[in-house]
Design an enzyme around this catalytic site. Structure first.
Site, PDB file in Angstrom:
ATOM      1  N   TYR A  71     -52.732  21.629   7.111  1.00 46.17           N
ATOM      2  CA  TYR A  71     -51.310  20.784   7.683  1.00 46.17           C
ATOM      3  C   TYR A  71     -51.435  19.297   7.111  1.00 46.17           C
ATOM      4  CZ  TYR A  71     -48.630  18.541  11.236  1.00 46.17           C
ATOM      5  OH  TYR A  71     -47.744  17.843  11.731  1.00 46.17           O
ATOM      6  N   LYS A 103     -48.352  17.947   4.899  1.00 45.15           N
ATOM      7  CA  LYS A 103     -47.279  16.611   5.405  1.00 45.15           C
ATOM      8  C   LYS A 103     -47.403  15.549   4.361  1.00 45.15           C
ATOM      9  CE  LYS A 103     -45.352  16.783   8.760  1.00 45.15           C
ATOM     10  NZ  LYS A 103     -43.981  17.124   8.876  1.00 45.15           N
TER      11      LYS A 103
HETATM   12  N1  LIG Z   1     -46.141  17.567  17.634  1.00 49.92           N
HETATM   13  C1  LIG Z   1     -46.761  16.485  17.109  1.00 49.92           C
HETATM   14  O1  LIG Z   1     -47.773  15.790  17.950  1.00 49.92           O
HETATM   15  C2  LIG Z   1     -46.346  15.853  15.974  1.00 49.92           C
HETATM   16  C3  LIG Z   1     -45.246  16.419  15.275  1.00 49.92           C
HETATM   17  N2  LIG Z   1     -45.222  16.093  13.827  1.00 49.92           N
HETATM   18  C4  LIG Z   1     -44.076  16.457  12.898  1.00 49.92           C
HETATM   19  O2  LIG Z   1     -43.008  16.589  13.885  1.00 49.92           O
HETATM   20  C5  LIG Z   1     -42.211  17.821  13.552  1.00 49.92           C
HETATM   21  C6  LIG Z   1     -41.732  18.627  14.541  1.00 49.92           C
HETATM   22  O3  LIG Z   1     -42.914  19.109  15.420  1.00 49.92           O
HETATM   23  P1  LIG Z   1     -42.781  19.625  16.701  1.00 49.92           P
HETATM   24  O4  LIG Z   1     -41.474  19.496  17.209  1.00 49.92           O
HETATM   25  O5  LIG Z   1     -44.200  19.366  17.407  1.00 49.92           O
HETATM   26  O6  LIG Z   1     -43.088  21.260  16.216  1.00 49.92           O
HETATM   27  P2  LIG Z   1     -42.320  22.555  16.719  1.00 49.92           P
HETATM   28  O7  LIG Z   1     -43.228  23.726  16.167  1.00 49.92           O
HETATM   29  O8  LIG Z   1     -41.956  22.533  18.116  1.00 49.92           O
HETATM   30  O9  LIG Z   1     -40.967  22.493  15.987  1.00 49.92           O
HETATM   31  C7  LIG Z   1     -40.722  22.734  14.786  1.00 49.92           C
HETATM   32  C8  LIG Z   1     -39.452  23.550  14.528  1.00 49.92           C
HETATM   33  O10 LIG Z   1     -39.401  23.774  13.073  1.00 49.92           O
HETATM   34  C9  LIG Z   1     -38.804  25.373  13.091  1.00 49.92           C
HETATM   35  N3  LIG Z   1     -39.173  25.868  11.874  1.00 49.92           N
HETATM   36  C10 LIG Z   1     -40.474  26.037  11.480  1.00 49.92           C
HETATM   37  N4  LIG Z   1     -40.299  26.748  10.318  1.00 49.92           N
HETATM   38  C11 LIG Z   1     -39.012  26.892   9.897  1.00 49.92           C
HETATM   39  C12 LIG Z   1     -38.585  27.388   8.753  1.00 49.92           C
HETATM   40  N5  LIG Z   1     -39.030  28.119   7.936  1.00 49.92           N
HETATM   41  N6  LIG Z   1     -37.386  27.096   8.586  1.00 49.92           N
HETATM   42  C13 LIG Z   1     -36.527  26.473   9.851  1.00 49.92           C
HETATM   43  N7  LIG Z   1     -36.880  25.896  10.814  1.00 49.92           N
HETATM   44  C14 LIG Z   1     -38.346  26.358  10.933  1.00 49.92           C
HETATM   45  C15 LIG Z   1     -39.522  25.800  14.388  1.00 49.92           C
HETATM   46  O11 LIG Z   1     -38.725  27.134  14.656  1.00 49.92           O
HETATM   47  C16 LIG Z   1     -39.408  24.724  15.356  1.00 49.92           C
HETATM   48  O12 LIG Z   1     -38.227  25.038  16.112  1.00 49.92           O
HETATM   49  C17 LIG Z   1     -42.960  18.350  12.527  1.00 49.92           C
HETATM   50  O13 LIG Z   1     -42.446  18.313  11.277  1.00 49.92           O
HETATM   51  C18 LIG Z   1     -44.227  17.890  12.630  1.00 49.92           C
HETATM   52  O14 LIG Z   1     -45.169  18.106  11.358  1.00 49.92           O
HETATM   53  C19 LIG Z   1     -45.492  14.767  13.531  1.00 49.92           C
HETATM   54  C20 LIG Z   1     -46.499  14.111  14.282  1.00 49.92           C
HETATM   55  C21 LIG Z   1     -47.056  14.668  15.524  1.00 49.92           C
HETATM   56  C1  LIG Z   2     -56.269  20.431  20.224  1.00 50.64           C
HETATM   57  C2  LIG Z   2     -56.780  18.933  20.137  1.00 50.64           C
HETATM   58  C3  LIG Z   2     -57.887  18.518  21.352  1.00 50.64           C
HETATM   59  C4  LIG Z   2     -58.703  19.793  21.704  1.00 50.64           C
HETATM   60  C5  LIG Z   2     -60.030  18.777  21.781  1.00 50.64           C
HETATM   61  C6  LIG Z   2     -60.982  19.820  22.538  1.00 50.64           C
HETATM   62  C7  LIG Z   2     -61.189  21.159  21.827  1.00 50.64           C
HETATM   63  C8  LIG Z   2     -62.307  19.173  22.363  1.00 50.64           C
HETATM   64  O1  LIG Z   2     -61.059  19.955  23.723  1.00 50.64           O
HETATM   65  C9  LIG Z   2     -55.681  17.800  19.732  1.00 50.64           C
HETATM   66  C10 LIG Z   2     -56.576  16.523  19.510  1.00 50.64           C
HETATM   67  C11 LIG Z   2     -55.618  15.851  18.696  1.00 50.64           C
HETATM   68  C12 LIG Z   2     -54.425  16.457  18.171  1.00 50.64           C
HETATM   69  C13 LIG Z   2     -53.671  16.301  17.290  1.00 50.64           C
HETATM   70  C14 LIG Z   2     -53.293  14.852  16.846  1.00 50.64           C
HETATM   71  O2  LIG Z   2     -52.426  14.359  18.250  1.00 50.64           O
HETATM   72  C15 LIG Z   2     -52.347  14.465  15.916  1.00 50.64           C
HETATM   73  C16 LIG Z   2     -51.405  15.622  15.610  1.00 50.64           C
HETATM   74  C17 LIG Z   2     -50.272  15.302  14.795  1.00 50.64           C
HETATM   75  C18 LIG Z   2     -49.187  16.329  14.166  1.00 50.64           C
HETATM   76  O3  LIG Z   2     -48.685  15.766  13.308  1.00 50.64           O
HETATM   77  C19 LIG Z   2     -49.372  17.614  14.828  1.00 50.64           C
HETATM   78  C20 LIG Z   2     -50.054  17.893  16.120  1.00 50.64           C
HETATM   79  C21 LIG Z   2     -51.467  17.132  15.901  1.00 50.64           C
HETATM   80  C22 LIG Z   2     -52.278  17.707  14.623  1.00 50.64           C
HETATM   81  C23 LIG Z   2     -52.296  17.109  17.159  1.00 50.64           C
HETATM   82  C24 LIG Z   2     -52.892  18.741  17.397  1.00 50.64           C
HETATM   83  C25 LIG Z   2     -53.697  18.900  18.589  1.00 50.64           C
HETATM   84  C26 LIG Z   2     -55.090  17.876  18.497  1.00 50.64           C
HETATM   85  C27 LIG Z   2     -55.718  18.284  17.199  1.00 50.64           C
END
Ligand SMILES: NC(=O)C1=CN([C@@H]2O[C@H](COP(=O)(O)OP(=O)(O)OC[C@H]3O[C@@H](n4cnc5c(N)ncnc54)[C@H](O)[C@@H]3O)[C@@H](O)[C@H]2O)C=CC1
Ligand SMILES: C[C@H](CCCC(C)(C)O)[C@H]1CC[C@H]2[C@@H]3[C@H](O)CC4=CC(=O)CC[C@]4(C)[C@H]3CC[C@]12C
EC number: 1.1.1.-
Length: 369
Positions: A159, A163
């Site tokens: 992952y 990214k």
């Molecule tokens: N959730 C988090 O804590 C963080 C997320 N991100 C980034 O933010 C973005 C959104 O993440 P989330 O909303 O958490 O994930 P999510 O899984 O809820 O949303 C991702 C969306 O992309 C769509 N998708 C996946 N594969 C696809 C494909 N082949 N074609 C078209 N659409 C596709 C999915 O259907 C989904 O709706 C991602 O790029 C992720 O890397 C960055 C930092 C933290």
């Molecule tokens: C799932 C983890 C916590 C489990 C801890 C346990 C098993 C000891 O109870 C999450 C801890 C940190 C999270 C990640 C972090 O917030 C940064 C992220 C950034 C992204 O771009 C995608 C999501 C994630 C990787 C997020 C995912 C869950 C954790 C690993």
């Protein structure tokens, strides 16, 4: 009336617009972007909630498509002024193969860039991640760092690797000539761990706590800080960047910005308790109940079980060596680059972000009964 019709001239495309973050970006654009004429939402899986958006003044076009398919992406991008590329495979639990993660996150991003170049779209905002920087495989702390803080960004997990590669592609594409001869302007936003309404992992922890009789057991020392940011503020940053890229291309083009707000610095578990506590859960222990070596052993055991069970079922627990390292390594940001470059201030205070998230968890609870 004529004025507002004239002002509504822009076409935006949000990839991944039905995901956790994507839905917030879509709703935020409809609320906060008066220049919007058409909003295209491109996702592999379209949500039923899109229907309710179609009655408003902005034309909402839902496109079911796959970012790994270049022709589908090009068709969706054609004629858009701005692309916000949030689509991605967020998998740190081993649910999908490394190849698929690479295909979606890297090749998908390449397809978006090429579509912009071929069709003449000039502004591309990419949702990157804090993971592009760290925590690294050495578990070195990143304490209140900013975009210029030196840090050894070394990854092995698919992952963060994907990214980091995708972000690099986006930044290198800044300045490329698009159809018509004008330069492409790109930038990347790096959210820390996002929380808020729709956060699947928060839901998982909540259900785990309910199963354990209203308790969660501390696994990580309270002193390990993990950066978190409210989804509404991340969405707001995307909207602002998309708006300002045209006017501040020289300053913002090719730049990276951490997504931040006033959420407190806490450990991953203590932070979650800000929401799960008011919903009736209790975090047991002031120190981790299990020694770290035992957690590491269990995490490794989970990897083995995942591999052994793969032919029969998908075993993907929250604990594995990677998630343990993530949760157990301090990684927090402290920066004002977004304020300096494009006037960002969080739209939601910490109190509001917290209240909204608690209300959402309570609604999850209600719907589970
Ligand atoms: N959730 C988090 O804590 C963080 C997320 N991100 C980034 O933010 C973005 C959104 O993440 P989330 O909303 O958490 O994930 P999510 O899984 O809820 O949303 C991702 C969306 O992309 C769509 N998708 C996946 N594969 C696809 C494909 N082949 N074609 C078209 N659409 C596709 C999915 O259907 C989904 O709706 C991602 O790029 C992720 O890397 C960055 C930092 C933290
Ligand atoms: C799932 C983890 C916590 C489990 C801890 C346990 C098993 C000891 O109870 C999450 C801890 C940190 C999270 C990640 C972090 O917030 C940064 C992220 C950034 C992204 O771009 C995608 C999501 C994630 C990787 C997020 C995912 C869950 C954790 C690993």
């Amino acid at each position: 009336m004529a004025d507002s019709a004239q002002a509504q001239k822009l076409v935006y495309l949000v990839t991944g617009g039905c995901g956790f973050l994507g839905e917030h970006v879509v709703r935020m654009l409809l609320q906060q972007e008066p220049q919007l004429r058409e909003l295209r939402i491109f996702d592999l899986h379209l949500g039923p909630w899109l229907e309710e958006l179609k009655t408003g003044p902005v034309q909402v076009t839902a496109i079911q498509g796959d970012v790994t398919q270049a022709h589908e992406v090009a068709a969706a991008v054609a004629g858009a002024h701005v692309v916000i590329h949030t689509a991605g495979l967020v998998d740190v639990f081993g649910k999908t193969s490394p190849e698929t993660i690479h295909e979606v996150n890297v090749q998908g991003t390449r397809n978006v860039i090429e579509a912009c170049v071929q069709t003449g779209t000039r502004f591309l905002v990419y949702t990157s991640s804090m993971e592009v920087v760290g925590p690294n495989i050495k578990g070195q702390p990143f304490y209140r760092g900013n975009e210029n803080t030196p840090y050894e960004a070394v990854h092995r997990h698919p992952y963060p690797c994907s990214k980091a590669l995708a972000e690099q592609l986006v930044l290198e594409a800044n300045g490329r000539k698009v159809l018509g001869g004008l330069p492409l302007v790109t930038c990347a936003l790096r959210p820390t761990g996002i929380y808020g309404e729709g956060h699947q992992i928060m839901r998982d922890f909540y259900h785990q706590g309910l199963r354990l009789g209203g308790r969660l057991f501390r696994a990580i020392p309270a002193s390990v800080e993990h950066g978190r940011v409210y989804v509404g503020n991340v969405a707001w940053m995307h909207v602002l960047v998309a708006r300002e890229l045209e006017h501040r291309a020289a300053l913002m083009g090719g730049q990276v910005y951490f997504c931040y707000d006033n959420s407190p610095y806490k450990s991953y578990e203590d932070f979650n308790m800000e929401f799960l506590g008011p919903c009736g859960l209790r975090l047991v222990g002031t120190r981790p109940l299990l020694p770290y070596w035992l957690l590491l052993f269990l995490a490794a055991l989970n990897v083995l079980l995942q591999w052994l069970l793969r032919p029969l079922l998908l075993y993907a627990p929250l604990l594995n060596p990677y998630t343990l390292a993530m949760a157990n390594t301090t990684f927090t940001v402290s920066t004002d680059k977004a304020r300096r470059h494009f006037g960002y201030e969080p739209l939601f205070s910490w109190e509001e972000s917290r209240t909204r998230t608690i209300r959402w968890v309570q609604a999850v609870e209600g719907s589970a009964q």
